[in-house]
Design an enzyme around this catalytic site. Structure first.
Site, PDB file in Angstrom:
ATOM      1  N   SER A 119      10.990 -15.315 -48.726  1.00 31.33           N
ATOM      2  CA  SER A 119      10.128 -14.813 -47.653  1.00 31.33           C
ATOM      3  C   SER A 119       9.211 -13.699 -48.119  1.00 31.33           C
ATOM      4  CB  SER A 119      10.948 -14.366 -46.445  1.00 31.33           C
ATOM      5  OG  SER A 119      12.229 -14.018 -46.762  1.00 31.33           O
ATOM      6  N   HIS A 140       7.288 -21.736 -48.084  1.00 27.46           N
ATOM      7  CA  HIS A 140       7.920 -20.828 -47.127  1.00 27.46           C
ATOM      8  C   HIS A 140       7.889 -21.382 -45.703  1.00 27.46           C
ATOM      9  CE1 HIS A 140       7.987 -16.671 -45.028  1.00 27.46           C
ATOM     10  NE2 HIS A 140       9.190 -17.148 -45.155  1.00 27.46           N
ATOM     11  N   GLU A 152       3.932 -21.882 -45.491  1.00 26.61           N
ATOM     12  CA  GLU A 152       3.042 -21.180 -46.421  1.00 26.61           C
ATOM     13  C   GLU A 152       3.311 -21.752 -47.814  1.00 26.61           C
ATOM     14  OE1 GLU A 152       2.400 -16.598 -44.885  1.00 26.61           O
ATOM     15  OE2 GLU A 152       4.312 -17.072 -45.760  1.00 26.61           O
ATOM     16  N   ASN A 190       4.664 -12.697 -43.108  1.00 24.95           N
ATOM     17  CA  ASN A 190       5.628 -11.591 -43.116  1.00 24.95           C
ATOM     18  C   ASN A 190       4.978 -10.239 -43.396  1.00 24.95           C
ATOM     19  OD1 ASN A 190       7.790 -13.035 -42.339  1.00 24.95           O
ATOM     20  ND2 ASN A 190       8.585 -13.403 -44.397  1.00 24.95           N
TER      21      ASN A 190
HETATM   22  N1  CAA Z   1      16.688 -26.777 -33.197  1.00 27.63           N
HETATM   23  C1  CAA Z   1      16.300 -27.538 -32.162  1.00 27.63           C
HETATM   24  N2  CAA Z   1      15.913 -27.044 -30.979  1.00 27.63           N
HETATM   25  C2  CAA Z   1      15.922 -25.700 -30.832  1.00 27.63           C
HETATM   26  C3  CAA Z   1      16.317 -24.837 -31.880  1.00 27.63           C
HETATM   27  C4  CAA Z   1      16.705 -25.435 -33.099  1.00 27.63           C
HETATM   28  N3  CAA Z   1      17.099 -24.700 -34.165  1.00 27.63           N
HETATM   29  N4  CAA Z   1      16.214 -23.564 -31.423  1.00 27.63           N
HETATM   30  C5  CAA Z   1      15.771 -23.617 -30.163  1.00 27.63           C
HETATM   31  N5  CAA Z   1      15.592 -24.911 -29.800  1.00 27.63           N
HETATM   32  C6  CAA Z   1      15.107 -25.432 -28.525  1.00 27.63           C
HETATM   33  C7  CAA Z   1      16.068 -25.128 -27.406  1.00 27.63           C
HETATM   34  O1  CAA Z   1      17.042 -26.123 -27.292  1.00 27.63           O
HETATM   35  C8  CAA Z   1      15.167 -25.069 -26.190  1.00 27.63           C
HETATM   36  O2  CAA Z   1      14.969 -26.335 -25.643  1.00 27.63           O
HETATM   37  P1  CAA Z   1      14.637 -26.480 -24.066  1.00 27.63           P
HETATM   38  O3  CAA Z   1      13.307 -25.832 -23.868  1.00 27.63           O
HETATM   39  O4  CAA Z   1      14.631 -27.939 -23.825  1.00 27.63           O
HETATM   40  O5  CAA Z   1      15.749 -25.764 -23.372  1.00 27.63           O
HETATM   41  C9  CAA Z   1      13.835 -24.613 -26.749  1.00 27.63           C
HETATM   42  O6  CAA Z   1      13.907 -24.760 -28.171  1.00 27.63           O
HETATM   43  C10 CAA Z   1      13.575 -23.203 -26.411  1.00 27.63           C
HETATM   44  O7  CAA Z   1      14.663 -22.433 -26.849  1.00 27.63           O
HETATM   45  P2  CAA Z   1      15.299 -21.249 -26.039  1.00 27.63           P
HETATM   46  O8  CAA Z   1      15.227 -21.515 -24.559  1.00 27.63           O
HETATM   47  O9  CAA Z   1      16.639 -20.964 -26.627  1.00 27.63           O
HETATM   48  O10 CAA Z   1      14.415 -19.990 -26.402  1.00 27.63           O
HETATM   49  P3  CAA Z   1      12.862 -19.755 -26.378  1.00 27.63           P
HETATM   50  O11 CAA Z   1      12.230 -20.302 -25.166  1.00 27.63           O
HETATM   51  O12 CAA Z   1      12.713 -18.303 -26.679  1.00 27.63           O
HETATM   52  O13 CAA Z   1      12.277 -20.595 -27.607  1.00 27.63           O
HETATM   53  C11 CAA Z   1      11.694 -20.277 -29.907  1.00 27.63           C
HETATM   54  C12 CAA Z   1      12.820 -20.470 -28.883  1.00 27.63           C
HETATM   55  C13 CAA Z   1      10.857 -21.541 -29.980  1.00 27.63           C
HETATM   56  C14 CAA Z   1      12.369 -20.002 -31.207  1.00 27.63           C
HETATM   57  C15 CAA Z   1      10.771 -19.132 -29.413  1.00 27.63           C
HETATM   58  O14 CAA Z   1      11.534 -18.038 -29.030  1.00 27.63           O
HETATM   59  C16 CAA Z   1       9.822 -18.677 -30.501  1.00 27.63           C
HETATM   60  O15 CAA Z   1       8.839 -19.318 -30.821  1.00 27.63           O
HETATM   61  N6  CAA Z   1      10.138 -17.514 -31.092  1.00 27.63           N
HETATM   62  C17 CAA Z   1       9.364 -16.949 -32.203  1.00 27.63           C
HETATM   63  C18 CAA Z   1       9.874 -17.534 -33.476  1.00 27.63           C
HETATM   64  C19 CAA Z   1       9.194 -16.952 -34.669  1.00 27.63           C
HETATM   65  O16 CAA Z   1       8.307 -16.118 -34.605  1.00 27.63           O
HETATM   66  N7  CAA Z   1       9.641 -17.404 -35.837  1.00 27.63           N
HETATM   67  C20 CAA Z   1       9.160 -16.895 -37.109  1.00 27.63           C
HETATM   68  C21 CAA Z   1      10.084 -15.864 -37.618  1.00 27.63           C
HETATM   69  S1  CAA Z   1       9.555 -15.206 -39.155  1.00 27.63           S
HETATM   70  C22 CAA Z   1      10.199 -16.226 -40.302  1.00 27.63           C
HETATM   71  O17 CAA Z   1      10.963 -17.112 -40.050  1.00 27.63           O
HETATM   72  C23 CAA Z   1       9.772 -15.958 -41.680  1.00 27.63           C
HETATM   73  C24 CAA Z   1      10.667 -15.155 -42.503  1.00 27.63           C
HETATM   74  O18 CAA Z   1      10.662 -15.347 -43.710  1.00 27.63           O
HETATM   75  C25 CAA Z   1      11.403 -14.008 -41.981  1.00 27.63           C
END
Ligand code: CAA
Length: 283
Positions: A119, A140, A152, A190
């Site tokens: 990352s 990434h 990425e 990031n």
């Molecule tokens: N696999 C399959 N489905 C999943 C899942 C997974 N791993 N995680 C969540 N879901 C599904 C849930 O089942 C849910 O389905 P329904 O809408 O049918 O109920 C849906 O996604 C939404 O989930 P939640 O209701 O639990 O939560 P949410 O509405 O907050 O959505 C999210 C979850 C899509 C992750 C949303 O919160 C989001 O986009 N968050 C931001 C994520 C982000 O910014 N990620 C990048 C992080 S940085 C990174 O990863 C880089 C690094 O190197 C650090």
């Protein structure tokens, strides 16, 4: 350079997610980790993710079972001799990644691509440890891998154009949207995202607002899907800290100094969702 089989090293959150989407896209996967326990945990997360996608009608039940049938697990690195591409998704520690990449190169086919899901660590520096650094590239993914469309693709100084092109093509096959990125600390996302998360910890530590209020503020005031502290719990507080340490060291700017509260929570083992306790509790 055709890629039909992929080895994924590390069955944690990222590794299991990568194995899942690649298998759903029709590729054969060998998922490697050091212990059977880690593999069992990774496969359980993968199954649960597939179940959620089936429940939502995003994929058919037959696609989920075909996905599982394409994934083989092993603790034996020799299995990587079979694959066209290895994606390393181990813990974000430079020496560990260097050692793993070396181990991968020792067994991989001569023309296999060696990608790392780091990352923030320099691809140029990780590749420099290899006999043939031209086939090493950053790939990434974002958490949760099955839902986040971005990849990425990071080109180190030594990475060949052929390698970069093959990874762009593969990313599209995996139904992801790739962006090309020059090797630079934290790459693009990031470098921007993690300092924002760090700032949220400073705001929390200074008592400006509660964790819930900070997160609600960013959800409702900036239209983020989840607040920065909930996002830290999703990403892993240890991962956020590791990224900040790379940014602070490699860019040499005080603005990347990790918030002491973030360090304190990591030291306490409160790493987020994966330990069921980070900023919030997950019981
Ligand atoms: N696999 C399959 N489905 C999943 C899942 C997974 N791993 N995680 C969540 N879901 C599904 C849930 O089942 C849910 O389905 P329904 O809408 O049918 O109920 C849906 O996604 C939404 O989930 P939640 O209701 O639990 O939560 P949410 O509405 O907050 O959505 C999210 C979850 C899509 C992750 C949303 O919160 C989001 O986009 N968050 C931001 C994520 C982000 O910014 N990620 C990048 C992080 S940085 C990174 O990863 C880089 C690094 O190197 C650090």
């Amino acid at each position: 350079m055709t890629i039909e089989t992929i080895g994924v090293v590390g069955a944690g959150t990222m590794g299991s997610g990568i194995a899942q989407i690649a298998a759903t896209a029709g590729l054969k996967i060998v998922l490697i980790d050091v212990t059977e326990t880690a593999l069992t945990r990774g496969m359980a997360a993968l199954r649960s993710s597939l179940e959620r996608l089936v429940a939502k009608n995003t994929i058919a039940a037959e696609v989920a079972s075909a996905t599982l049938a394409r994934i083989d697990t092993s603790t034996d690195y020799q299995r990587l001799a079979e694959v066209d591409l290895v994606i390393e998704a181990a813990t974000e520690q430079v020496e560990l990644k260097r050692a793993i990449l070396k181990q991968i190169e020792a067994v991989a086919k001569q023309h296999a691509i060696i990608a790392t899901n780091t990352s923030s660590i320099s691809i140029t520096s990780l590749a420099s440890n290899l006999a043939d650094p031209s086939r090493c590239v950053g790939m990434h993914f974002f958490n949760p891998v099955p839902l986040m469309p971005l990849v990425e693709i990071i080109r180190g100084v030594q990475t060949s154009t052929e390698t970069v092109d093959a990874i762009h093509e593969l990313s599209r096959r995996l139904d992801k949207s790739p962006i090309g990125v020059k090797n630079s600390p934290g790459f693009v996302v990031n470098r921007i995202l993690v300092p924002m998360i760090n700032e949220a910890f400073f705001v929390l530590a200074e008592g400006v607002a509660t964790a819930e209020e900070i997160d609600e503020g960013m959800r409702l005031g900036a239209n983020h899907p989840i607040g920065p502290l909930a996002l830290a719990d999703l990403v892993g507080l240890d991962v956020c800290l590791a990224v900040l340490e790379v940014l602070a060291k490699d860019l040499g700017d005080q603005k990347y100094r990790a918030c002491p509260l973030l360090r304190e929570l990591v030291a306490a083992g409160r790493l987020g969702r994966k330990t069921r306790h980070g900023v919030y509790r997950y019981d």
